[in-house]
Design a protein around this motif. Structure first.
Motif, PDB file in Angstrom:
ATOM      1  N   LYS A  59       0.845  -1.199   0.000  1.00 39.41           N
ATOM      2  CA  LYS A  59       0.000   0.000   0.000  1.00 39.41           C
ATOM      3  C   LYS A  59       0.878   1.246   0.000  1.00 39.41           C
ATOM      4  N   PRO A  60       0.666   2.169  -0.939  1.00 41.68           N
ATOM      5  CA  PRO A  60       1.523   3.354  -1.007  1.00 41.68           C
ATOM      6  C   PRO A  60       1.466   4.171   0.287  1.00 41.68           C
ATOM      7  N   ILE A  61       2.598   4.751   0.668  1.00 40.68           N
ATOM      8  CA  ILE A  61       2.626   5.574   1.877  1.00 40.68           C
ATOM      9  C   ILE A  61       1.808   6.853   1.682  1.00 40.68           C
ATOM     10  N   TYR A  62       1.562   7.210   0.422  1.00 40.87           N
ATOM     11  CA  TYR A  62       0.781   8.417   0.144  1.00 40.87           C
ATOM     12  C   TYR A  62      -0.720   8.123   0.015  1.00 40.87           C
ATOM     13  N   ALA A  63      -1.133   6.875   0.250  1.00 42.27           N
ATOM     14  CA  ALA A  63      -2.542   6.518   0.098  1.00 42.27           C
ATOM     15  C   ALA A  63      -3.410   7.289   1.088  1.00 42.27           C
ATOM     16  N   GLY A  64      -4.530   7.793   0.619  1.00 42.07           N
ATOM     17  CA  GLY A  64      -5.479   8.509   1.458  1.00 42.07           C
ATOM     18  C   GLY A  64      -6.716   7.677   1.735  1.00 42.07           C
ATOM     19  N   LYS A  65      -7.868   8.313   1.679  1.00 39.90           N
ATOM     20  CA  LYS A  65      -9.125   7.624   1.926  1.00 39.90           C
ATOM     21  C   LYS A  65      -9.534   6.792   0.706  1.00 39.90           C
ATOM     22  N   ALA A  66     -10.448   5.873   0.955  1.00 40.66           N
ATOM     23  CA  ALA A  66     -11.019   5.144  -0.177  1.00 40.66           C
ATOM     24  C   ALA A  66     -11.848   6.085  -1.041  1.00 40.66           C
ATOM     25  N   LEU A  67     -12.584   6.991  -0.406  1.00 39.82           N
ATOM     26  CA  LEU A  67     -13.417   7.957  -1.123  1.00 39.82           C
ATOM     27  C   LEU A  67     -13.228   9.335  -0.512  1.00 39.82           C
ATOM     28  N   GLU A  68     -12.803  10.292  -1.324  1.00 38.18           N
ATOM     29  CA  GLU A  68     -12.603  11.678  -0.892  1.00 38.18           C
ATOM     30  C   GLU A  68     -13.493  12.578  -1.745  1.00 38.18           C
ATOM     31  N   THR A  69     -14.322  13.383  -1.112  1.00 40.36           N
ATOM     32  CA  THR A  69     -15.168  14.325  -1.855  1.00 40.36           C
ATOM     33  C   THR A  69     -14.970  15.736  -1.310  1.00 40.36           C
ATOM     34  N   LYS A  70     -14.890  16.702  -2.223  1.00 43.24           N
ATOM     35  CA  LYS A  70     -14.742  18.111  -1.866  1.00 43.24           C
ATOM     36  C   LYS A  70     -15.614  18.946  -2.795  1.00 43.24           C
ATOM     37  N   ASN A  71     -16.554  19.639  -2.222  1.00 39.33           N
ATOM     38  CA  ASN A  71     -17.403  20.553  -2.985  1.00 39.33           C
ATOM     39  C   ASN A  71     -18.120  19.841  -4.125  1.00 39.33           C
ATOM     40  N   VAL A  72     -18.727  18.705  -3.813  1.00 32.22           N
ATOM     41  CA  VAL A  72     -19.546  17.980  -4.779  1.00 32.22           C
ATOM     42  C   VAL A  72     -21.007  18.266  -4.469  1.00 32.22           C
ATOM     43  N   LYS A  73     -21.770  18.686  -5.466  1.00 32.99           N
ATOM     44  CA  LYS A  73     -23.157  19.087  -5.253  1.00 32.99           C
ATOM     45  C   LYS A  73     -23.996  17.941  -4.716  1.00 32.99           C
ATOM     46  N   LYS A  74     -23.880  16.769  -5.329  1.00 29.88           N
ATOM     47  CA  LYS A  74     -24.609  15.600  -4.844  1.00 29.88           C
ATOM     48  C   LYS A  74     -23.878  14.338  -5.266  1.00 29.88           C
ATOM     49  N   ILE A  75     -23.705  13.408  -4.307  1.00 30.76           N
ATOM     50  CA  ILE A  75     -23.120  12.116  -4.632  1.00 30.76           C
ATOM     51  C   ILE A  75     -24.041  11.023  -4.121  1.00 30.76           C
ATOM     52  N   ASN A  76     -24.323  10.045  -4.955  1.00 33.87           N
ATOM     53  CA  ASN A  76     -25.167   8.920  -4.587  1.00 33.87           C
ATOM     54  C   ASN A  76     -24.294   7.668  -4.558  1.00 33.87           C
ATOM     55  N   THR A  77     -24.133   7.101  -3.357  1.00 35.31           N
ATOM     56  CA  THR A  77     -23.248   5.948  -3.177  1.00 35.31           C
ATOM     57  C   THR A  77     -24.069   4.725  -2.799  1.00 35.31           C
ATOM     58  N   VAL A  78     -23.934   3.651  -3.571  1.00 32.43           N
ATOM     59  CA  VAL A  78     -24.665   2.416  -3.321  1.00 32.43           C
ATOM     60  C   VAL A  78     -23.686   1.248  -3.373  1.00 32.43           C
ATOM     61  N   ASN A  79     -23.619   0.487  -2.285  1.00 32.71           N
ATOM     62  CA  ASN A  79     -22.788  -0.719  -2.238  1.00 32.71           C
ATOM     63  C   ASN A  79     -21.334  -0.414  -2.603  1.00 32.71           C
ATOM     64  N   PHE A  80     -20.772   0.577  -1.909  1.00 33.11           N
ATOM     65  CA  PHE A  80     -19.360   0.917  -2.088  1.00 33.11           C
ATOM     66  C   PHE A  80     -18.562   0.281  -0.965  1.00 33.11           C
ATOM     67  N   GLN A  81     -17.452  -0.404  -1.301  1.00 37.10           N
ATOM     68  CA  GLN A  81     -16.686  -1.149  -0.310  1.00 37.10           C
ATOM     69  C   GLN A  81     -15.218  -0.764  -0.324  1.00 37.10           C
ATOM     70  N   GLU A  82     -14.596  -0.886   0.852  1.00 37.76           N
ATOM     71  CA  GLU A  82     -13.143  -0.714   1.002  1.00 37.76           C
ATOM     72  C   GLU A  82     -12.608  -1.939   1.722  1.00 37.76           C
ATOM     73  N   ARG A  83     -11.481  -2.482   1.214  1.00 42.04           N
ATOM     74  CA  ARG A  83     -10.894  -3.620   1.894  1.00 42.04           C
ATOM     75  C   ARG A  83      -9.417  -3.720   1.566  1.00 42.04           C
ATOM     76  N   SER A  84      -8.677  -4.436   2.402  1.00 41.08           N
ATOM     77  CA  SER A  84      -7.257  -4.661   2.137  1.00 41.08           C
ATOM     78  C   SER A  84      -7.089  -5.981   1.391  1.00 41.08           C
ATOM     79  N   ASN A  85      -5.891  -6.263   0.933  1.00 42.83           N
ATOM     80  CA  ASN A  85      -5.653  -7.405   0.067  1.00 42.83           C
ATOM     81  C   ASN A  85      -5.885  -8.729   0.757  1.00 42.83           C
ATOM     82  N   ASN A  86      -5.747  -8.753   2.083  1.00 43.31           N
ATOM     83  CA  ASN A  86      -5.870 -10.021   2.797  1.00 43.31           C
ATOM     84  C   ASN A  86      -7.229 -10.215   3.455  1.00 43.31           C
ATOM     85  N   LYS A  87      -8.221  -9.436   3.034  1.00 44.34           N
ATOM     86  CA  LYS A  87      -9.559  -9.571   3.617  1.00 44.34           C
ATOM     87  C   LYS A  87     -10.584  -9.858   2.541  1.00 44.34           C
TER      88      LYS A  87
END
Length: 470
Positions: free
Chosen positions: A442-470
């Motif tokens: 995993k890069p040392i510069y890695a941030g969040k799985a999802l980053e939003t800034k000044n987005v009018k509307k975001i619709n998120t359905v069944n979004f997942q974050e996981r590491s390689n061993n899970k």
């Protein structure tokens, strides 16, 4: 019996007409790899066109060194297997600008204007001799030679205002500048070609579709230093209007810049584009919409793609983004991006909107994440992701931790943690059935799985974050 004989005569006459062939060696070409055969090749093409059309044969077993020459209507340039047309390295031969009055961005090697029913076929090779036009070789690129008014580096094929083009089977390689540039063309088929440029030659685009319509590109393999396939609307050819009705399918691509790009030159409209079933390997940037001019981009569908990206040096635009959309006014700090890029008489420009873009069933692997960023919320809107996975893992020695917005009137390289999906200054975004996975490195510069800034509307359905061993 008479009817049968008449039918046989008509059929024989038609076959004879359909098979008219003009071997370039019958017109004086030597094919010794040393003599400039351009005049002989041109004589064969002219004779074929004067007779109403046919096939100009470049026979196998020979290398035909050639300066610039032009194609003609109703001519099939047949480059047979084992044949090569090789661009002359004599820079004095290249005097025709590839961009009309803008003389600082290369010249024309193989050209043609306002033609119809033109083909380039066969399994032979068109070789631009590109490295011969370069300066010193560096670790990541070649130095570009200085020039006064005309940059002599030849574009390999430049066709303007042509109808019904067919390019099939040939190999294009070693271009010193853009390889296949189609401007204001209509009804185009490019299929089964291999395009091999040095990944160290800057500006060595693969296929540039410029102000063109009804274009199909399929079953191609492309390696290039600059963009493999690029859709655009250059200002020098504005009379040809929008770039639309484009289908790209079943291609494999590698690029030091961006494999499939829309922009950055876009002074009109790019719309109704389908990109499907493609494999992008070891590229800097995977697919990108880079809007920098007043033109718009709309109704584009990307589907069924595998994208593998990695970091390259800052010589090349991109920071391993598998998917990239930005919309900022063009930079004006240097002549390359000002000058001919801006509307005549203006010193600054503005950027058009990017809307109705769809991404479906895309697997991304690399050192960066999806990046979307605009001048404001109105510039990027109605962006849809469905079944898009991002696997981020460190594989190169490049530092990373940067977002790349070049060329723009804002800061070009922004130091930042890199998210799996980064959405900034946008209207509506839908993110469905998608995921981010972090690799074992995993890069040392890695941030969040999802980053939003000044987005009018975001619709998120069944979004997942996981590491390689899970």
């Amino acid at each position: 019996m008479k009817i049968k004989l008449l039918f046989a005569f008509i059929l024989c006459s038609f076959s004879a007409f359909a098979q008219q062939k003009y071997n370039v060696m019958d017109f004086g070409a030597l094919g010794d790899g040393k003599t400039n055969d351009a005049k002989a090749i041109q004589k064969a093409i002219d004779a074929c066109a004067s007779a109403g059309g046919g096939q100009v044969v470049v026979p196998g077993g020979h290398v035909f060194l050639a300066g610039p020459f032009d194609l003609k209507s109703f001519v099939d340039l047949r480059v047979e297997g084992g044949a090569k047309i090789l661009a002359s390295t004599d820079e004095k031969l290249y005097t025709r600008s590839a961009f009309r009055e803008n003389k600082g961005e290369g010249t024309i090697w193989i050209g043609g204007e306002k033609l119809e029913q033109v083909s380039i076929t066969g399994t032979g090779t068109l070789d631009g001799n590109g490295i011969s036009f370069m300066g010193e070789e560096l670790n990541d690129s070649y130095v570009l030679k200085p020039f006064n008014v005309i940059d002599p580096r030849p574009h390999l094929l430049t066709l303007v205002g042509c109808k019904k083009l067919n390019i099939d089977g040939v190999t294009f390689q070693n271009s010193a500048y853009w390889t296949v540039h189609l401007i204001g063309c209509n009804d185009v088929s490019i299929s089964n070609i291999t395009l091999l440029n040095s990944i160290k030659i800057r500006n060595s685009d693969g296929i540039d579709i410029d102000h063109s319509k009804n274009v199909r590109i399929n079953n191609c393999y492309i390696e290039s230093g600059d963009d493999c396939i690029c859709l655009k609307n250059r200002r020098e050819f504005e009379e040809y209007g929008a770039c639309e009705n484009i289908v790209i399918s079943n291609c494999t691509m590698t690029s030091s810049s961006c494999a499939i790009k829309i922009g950055s030159e876009n002074m009109d409209r790019i719309s109704k584009v389908l990109i499907n079933n493609c494999n992008i390997v070891n590229s800097n940037r995977g697919i990108g919409i880079q809007n920098r001019d007043e033109g718009t981009v709309s109704d584009v569908i990307f589907s069924n793609l595998i994208i593998e990206s990695r970091l390259f040096s800052d010589v090349w635009w991109g920071k391993s983004e598998p998917i990239y959309i930005t919309a900022y006014p063009r930079a004006t700090a240097n002549n390359k991006d000002a000058g001919w890029r801006l509307p005549k008489g203006q010193t600054k420009g503005y950027v058009g909107a990017v809307k109705n873009i769809y991404f479906s069933n895309i697997r991304c692997t690399g050192e960066g994440g999806v990046y979307i960023s605009g001048e404001n919320q109105d510039k990027i809107d109605n962006i849809y992701f469905d079944q898009v996975s991002v696997f981020m893992n460190k594989t190169s020695k490049e530092a990373g931790g940067l977002y790349d917005r070049r060329p723009s009137n804002v800061e070009g390289l922004i130091k930042s943690p890199i998210a799996g999906f980064h959405f900034e200054n946008a209207g509506y975004i839908s993110l469905a059935n998608s995921s981010v996975m972090w690799g074992n490195a995993k890069p040392i510069y890695a941030g969040k799985a999802l980053e939003t800034k000044n987005v009018k509307k975001i619709n998120t359905v069944n979004f997942q974050e996981r590491s390689n061993n899970k």
